[in-house]
Design an enzyme around this catalytic site. Structure first.
Site, PDB file in Angstrom:
ATOM      1  N   ASP A   1      56.956  -0.948  19.595  1.00 29.72           N
ATOM      2  CA  ASP A   1      57.185  -0.900  21.161  1.00 29.72           C
ATOM      3  C   ASP A   1      57.303  -2.543  21.571  1.00 29.72           C
ATOM      4  OD1 ASP A   1      55.957   0.977  23.868  1.00 29.72           O
ATOM      5  OD2 ASP A   1      56.513  -0.881  24.127  1.00 29.72           O
TER       6      ASP A   1
ATOM      7  N   PHE B   1      60.517   7.787  21.227  1.00 28.83           N
ATOM      8  CA  PHE B   1      60.230   7.707  22.717  1.00 28.83           C
ATOM      9  C   PHE B   1      60.774   6.397  23.400  1.00 28.83           C
ATOM     10  CE2 PHE B   1      57.136   9.962  20.644  1.00 28.83           C
ATOM     11  CZ  PHE B   1      56.984  11.148  21.370  1.00 28.83           C
ATOM     12  N   ALA B   2      61.014   5.388  22.599  1.00 29.47           N
ATOM     13  CA  ALA B   2      61.545   3.904  23.488  1.00 29.47           C
ATOM     14  C   ALA B   2      62.861   4.342  24.113  1.00 29.47           C
ATOM     15  CB  ALA B   2      61.752   3.024  22.329  1.00 29.47           C
TER      16      ALA B   2
ATOM     17  N   TYR C   1      71.317   8.362  33.190  1.00 27.39           N
ATOM     18  CA  TYR C   1      70.104   8.376  32.345  1.00 27.39           C
ATOM     19  C   TYR C   1      70.257   9.822  31.402  1.00 27.39           C
ATOM     20  CZ  TYR C   1      65.497  10.315  31.200  1.00 27.39           C
ATOM     21  OH  TYR C   1      64.350  10.732  30.582  1.00 27.39           O
TER      22      TYR C   1
END
Ligand code: UDP
Length: 326
Positions: free
Chosen positions: A31, A71-72, A139
């Site tokens: 992360d 997820f990043a 998005y």
């Protein structure tokens, strides 16, 4: 299994990392802390600070990673409308770099954090995975593009992939909750009003074609959502890209959410009518029948009251680091 969780310092990634640890997996978290919090990475995870382009290949090779849970990403719809280039680079570009790093290191399984935003303005009340993919904002468009890339990588390179299309995730688990800065999501904003940190919540649009004129969404508990990731990880098969919608199948309007928050917190929550937010569809409700059937997934915390109550515990039980005591 030795797994890499990208974005494991964020809200959903950290909850999935916690459940992976509980299930006995060896968990590495990558992360860059651009939006995540170091202290949200569950104890017991190996933590690497950095970007996917810079660090993913090293981590995959160095720790013998067998699967990735990805997820990043950037995930704020209004920001994506203002700065789409950031989303194409940060979401699509970084994911392609990750897939390439996986390919060169022989990592053949990926569970991807996708979104209901890929469906845009849906045609039917309950959205199944076969609904047309017509994202209404950048998005959603970037997540849809990645879903397509995963299909191709499964077909051409034989990876096993699962895209999980989330509806509205809320609640908290094991002291891990939602803390975005700035916060844009409805439930945490309403709870901030209940806490006296904001004066009121703006209700974005009261002229939608819904019962009370406000937008309807399908809210799902983050712990239920996380459980689906572990099931999807087990279900990945070489050469297959599977897609699953994750929601409870019940819609609540913005006004109804505000009312439940008032009941749970026992505090006043002033709500003020505001203009529509660009890019918001009127109704998004999931059919998660496929996840139930193929993964054996059952949401165990489906009540909105429970979801809000767990989020409220998180927001009220925090110590100075923003992390609840128990
Ligand atoms: N919303 C609102 N006021 C806020 C934040 C959100 O009225 O301060 C509305 C938003 O327009 C949408 C719903 O609440 O209809 C859920 O928004 P959120 O940002 O939580 O999730 P999204 O559905 O955009 O993923």
């Amino acid at each position: 299994m030795r797994v890499l969780v990208t974005g494991g310092a964020g809200y959903i990634g950290s909850v999935v990392a916690a459940q992976l640890l509980e299930s006995g997996h060896d968990v590495s978290v990558l992360d860059d802390l651009s939006t995540g919090h170091r202290e949200a990475v569950p104890e017991g995870c190996r933590f690497v600070e950095g970007g996917i382009r810079e660090r993913a290949a090293d981590v995959l090779a160095g720790h013998g990673i067998e699967a990735v849970l990805h997820f990043a990403a950037r995930s704020v719809v209004p920001e994506s409308m203002a700065r789409p280039e950031r989303y194409w680079d940060g979401n699509v570009g970084c994911t392609l770099a990750l897939l390439e790093a996986m390919r060169t290191n022989g990592v053949a399984r990926i569970v991807f954090s996708s979104t209901a935003a890929v469906y845009g303005e849906p045609e039917s009340a309950e959205i199944g995975e076969d609904a047309p993919v017509r994202p209404g904002n950048p998005y959603g468009a970037t997540k849809a593009a990645i879903d397509t890339a995963l299909t191709e990588f499964a077909r051409m390179h034989g990876i096993g992939a699962a895209s999980l299309r989330y509806f509205n995730v809320a609640g908290a688990y094991a002291g891990l909750g939602e803390r975005h800065d700035p916060e844009t999501h409805l439930i945490p904003i309403v709870l901030q009003v209940a806490l006296g940190r904001r004066e009121s919540v703006a209700v974005y649009g009261e002229d939608y074609p819904t019962a009370d004129g406000t937008c309807v969404r399908d809210y799902i508990h983050v712990a239920d959502l996380a459980e689906a990731h572990l099931l999807a990880l087990d279900a990945c098969r070489p050469g297959e890209h599977r897609v699953y919608n994750l929601g409870n199948g019940t819609g609540f309007s913005v006004r109804q959410v505000v009312d439940v928050c008032r009941e749970v917190t026992g505090r006043p929550v002033p709500a003020v009518a505001a203009d529509r937010r660009p890019g918001d569809p009127a109704v998004l409700v999931a059919s998660s029948e496929r996840a139930r059937r193929e993964l054996g997934w059952t949401p165990r915390r489906p009540e909105l009251r429970r979801i809000v109550a767990d989020a409220w515990d998180f927001h009220t039980g925090g110590d100075s680091a923003g992390r609840p005591a128990g």
